[in-house]
Design a protein around this motif. Structure first.
Motif, PDB file in Angstrom:
ATOM      1  N   MET A 199       2.035  -4.376  -3.089  1.00 39.67           N
ATOM      2  CA  MET A 199       1.054  -4.783  -3.798  1.00 39.67           C
ATOM      3  C   MET A 199       0.521  -6.376  -3.489  1.00 39.67           C
TER       4      MET A 199
ATOM      5  N   GLN B 229      -2.796  -8.689  -7.534  1.00 36.19           N
ATOM      6  CA  GLN B 229      -2.300  -7.537  -8.326  1.00 36.19           C
ATOM      7  C   GLN B 229      -1.230  -7.467  -9.061  1.00 36.19           C
TER       8      GLN B 229
ATOM      9  N   GLU C 272      -1.584  -9.899 -11.874  1.00 40.08           N
ATOM     10  CA  GLU C 272      -2.665  -9.196 -12.933  1.00 40.08           C
ATOM     11  C   GLU C 272      -1.623  -8.097 -13.968  1.00 40.08           C
TER      12      GLU C 272
ATOM     13  N   TYR D  91      -5.179   3.505  -4.246  1.00 37.07           N
ATOM     14  CA  TYR D  91      -4.832   2.770  -2.974  1.00 37.07           C
ATOM     15  C   TYR D  91      -5.333   3.034  -1.749  1.00 37.07           C
TER      16      TYR D  91
ATOM     17  N   LEU E  76      -8.181   0.294  -4.991  1.00 36.40           N
ATOM     18  CA  LEU E  76      -7.629  -0.898  -4.705  1.00 36.40           C
ATOM     19  C   LEU E  76      -7.189  -1.059  -3.351  1.00 36.40           C
TER      20      LEU E  76
ATOM     21  N   SER F 293      -4.679  -3.055  -0.230  1.00 34.89           N
ATOM     22  CA  SER F 293      -3.526  -3.866   0.089  1.00 34.89           C
ATOM     23  C   SER F 293      -3.121  -3.640   1.395  1.00 34.89           C
TER      24      SER F 293
END
Length: 281
Positions: free
Chosen positions: A14, A18, A21, A229, A257, A259
């Motif tokens: 991550m 993130q 968060e 992701y 997301l 990464s």
């Protein structure tokens, strides 16, 4: 309300944003290149790792988090009165979970979760755990839910090169030679905590990745549309955006997301790898 903190190994891949968060703390695995040892994501990034590999011509070795590392890592949280839920890379890929479980028994109040996965497959479980903790679930409740959720992960990657897997003993040299000769792109998926080849594509990665996304999100896949992701070990922003566009053409995910794979995962998959990771219902 229960006081629970979520922790995990650096292999969750991550981003720092993130992790902040979701209030998650990580502990690094180790990466060794020649005579030098680094902490994954602390002393070295995957970009620097690939530069060092190119310079020395040798693949790095990765090392697990030790039992004592875990104990020292959790001590401040225990002193603050937290229950701890910790997620590790699959026990089929590393001894991290074994060390974690022994440390958890020593410390007490720690729920050790074998993710049966790697990279942001772990990350998706981490997000699930963090959201449950915010809802006020206990460590045991979160652990039980994660045991069910881990079986619903759909995790795969397409490799730009199989050289790293071959040199690391995870892919035969014959397969590596054939893949290079035929411009094959190998798709690896994670099942029952292990990595296996699920499909082979041919052609440029920009074309292959669109086909790959369509295959993984076809009409037979009952995807949970909350999170997905897109994780890579070094591709252009243009490729990332094209993959995102293809993902959203296939399914209307609420949260897409991005990464970058950390050093532990990158040590085995090599540069240019990209995968999509999501839950099935």
């Amino acid at each position: 309300m229960n006081k629970v903190i979520i922790t995990c190994d650096s292999t969750c891949d991550m981003t720092k944003e993130q992790l902040e968060e979701y209030g998650v703390k990580t502990i690094p695995l180790y990466v060794r290149i020649q005579d030098d040892e680094y902490r994954d994501g602390v002393d070295i990034t995957s970009d620097v790792l690939f530069e060092k590999i190119s310079q020395c011509g040798q693949l790095p070795k990765t090392a697990a988090v030790s039992m004592q590392d875990y104990i020292d890592f959790w001590k401040p949280f225990k002193e603050e009165g937290y229950e701890i839920v910790h997620l590790t890379i699959s026990s089929e890929m590393s001894v991290c979970f074994q060390n974690c479980r022994m440390a958890a028994e020593e410390v007490g109040g720690v729920y050790a979760v074998d993710s049966h996965n790697l990279s942001t497959g772990i990350g998706l479980l981490v997000i699930t755990a963090a959201n449950l903790a915010r809802e006020g679930k206990s460590g045991k409740e979160i652990y039980d839910i994660l045991m069910e959720k881990r079986e619903k992960l759909n995790v795969s990657f397409v490799l730009d090169t199989v050289d790293y897997l071959a040199k690391g003993g995870r892919c035969s040299s014959v397969t590596a030679f054939a893949a290079g000769l035929l411009r094959l792109r190998i798709c690896i998926e994670v099942k029952d905590g292990k990595m296996d080849v699920c499909k082979k594509y041919r052609g440029k990665m920009s074309v292959v990745l669109a086909d790959y996304v369509r295959d993984r999100l076809n009409e037979n896949v009952d995807a949970d549309l909350d999170y997905i992701y897109i994780t890579d070990s070094g591709v252009s922003d243009e490729i990332r955006q094209k993959v995102k566009e293809t993902v959203l053409e296939m399914r209307p995910f609420t949260n897409v997301l991005f990464s970058t794979a950390g050093c532990t995962v990158s040590s085995h998959c090599g540069p240019g790898t990209l995968g999509i990771l999501f839950f099935e219902k």
